[in-house]
Design an enzyme around this catalytic site. Sequence first.
Site, PDB file in Angstrom:
ATOM      1  N   HIS A  11       0.844  -1.460  -0.189  1.00 36.31           N
ATOM      2  CA  HIS A  11       0.397   0.015   0.117  1.00 36.31           C
ATOM      3  C   HIS A  11       1.448   0.883  -0.201  1.00 36.31           C
ATOM      4  O   HIS A  11       2.216   1.036   0.321  1.00 36.31           O
ATOM      5  CB  HIS A  11      -0.747   0.275   1.013  1.00 36.31           C
ATOM      6  CG  HIS A  11      -0.259  -0.503   2.648  1.00 36.31           C
ATOM      7  ND1 HIS A  11       0.126   1.314   2.700  1.00 36.31           N
ATOM      8  CD2 HIS A  11      -0.060  -0.964   2.626  1.00 36.31           C
ATOM      9  CE1 HIS A  11       0.550   1.586   4.398  1.00 36.31           C
ATOM     10  NE2 HIS A  11       0.921   0.143   4.713  1.00 36.31           N
ATOM     11  N   GLU A  86      -1.851  -7.234   7.800  1.00 41.79           N
ATOM     12  CA  GLU A  86      -0.939  -6.857   7.608  1.00 41.79           C
ATOM     13  C   GLU A  86      -1.282  -7.481   9.254  1.00 41.79           C
ATOM     14  O   GLU A  86      -2.008  -8.101  10.028  1.00 41.79           O
ATOM     15  CB  GLU A  86      -0.799  -5.386   8.772  1.00 41.79           C
ATOM     16  CG  GLU A  86       0.764  -5.017   9.226  1.00 41.79           C
ATOM     17  CD  GLU A  86       2.043  -5.685   7.996  1.00 41.79           C
ATOM     18  OE1 GLU A  86       1.953  -7.065   8.160  1.00 41.79           O
ATOM     19  OE2 GLU A  86       2.885  -4.988   7.882  1.00 41.79           O
TER      20      GLU A  86
END
Length: 214
Positions: A11, A86
């Site tokens: 990202h 994550e």
Amino acid sequence: MTTTRFCLVRHGETDWNVERRLQGHTDISLNTSGLEQASQMAQALKEMNLQFDVLYTSDLQRARQTAKAIENLYQVTAITNSALRERHLGALQGLSLNDAPLVEPELWKIHLSRDLYHDMRGGESIVQFSERIRCALEELRQKHVGKTILLVSHGGALDMMYRVASNQALEAEKAVTVPNASLNWISHDGNAWKVERWADTSHLQKNALDNLDL
């Protein structure tokens, strides 16, 4: 043999990345630079004429916003997959690299030691995180054999994907960088994983930050 290819995208930048703050599952949005990086990344994919069969993204908004730049340019819809999140860093989430040793000194020492089985008080252990990422990769590979899969995820998750593809030990120190909005390629030929290219940021106009995963 039939080769399945993954283009892995981290990202774009967030304010917490700039502050060197551990994000984990905390749902932080991209900052202005991150949105620009996402746009530059998507444009680079278009200019290299990347043809992909499916787009996946983590469900956290920093990944979804990054994937949105690809959706807009390619007129496709990303499939959201929470398994691509994550690592959950438990009590360390939200702390900066400067604050963590002061606020959670014992937990920080455990984190630095790469203890494979400690869950950071309510988070995920490295072993749990590794199994989640490995299973997610394998599931997508089997679902899209012989295809090209574009996947937007996170620094620690991509580091774990690198470990899977390169057979790097979990207890080993981090071997690669995973910059914001970088392009990273792995493949599977039906027998084994292979790392093709890693940490390509040539499409970005400014330097990108590495992930904080240790």
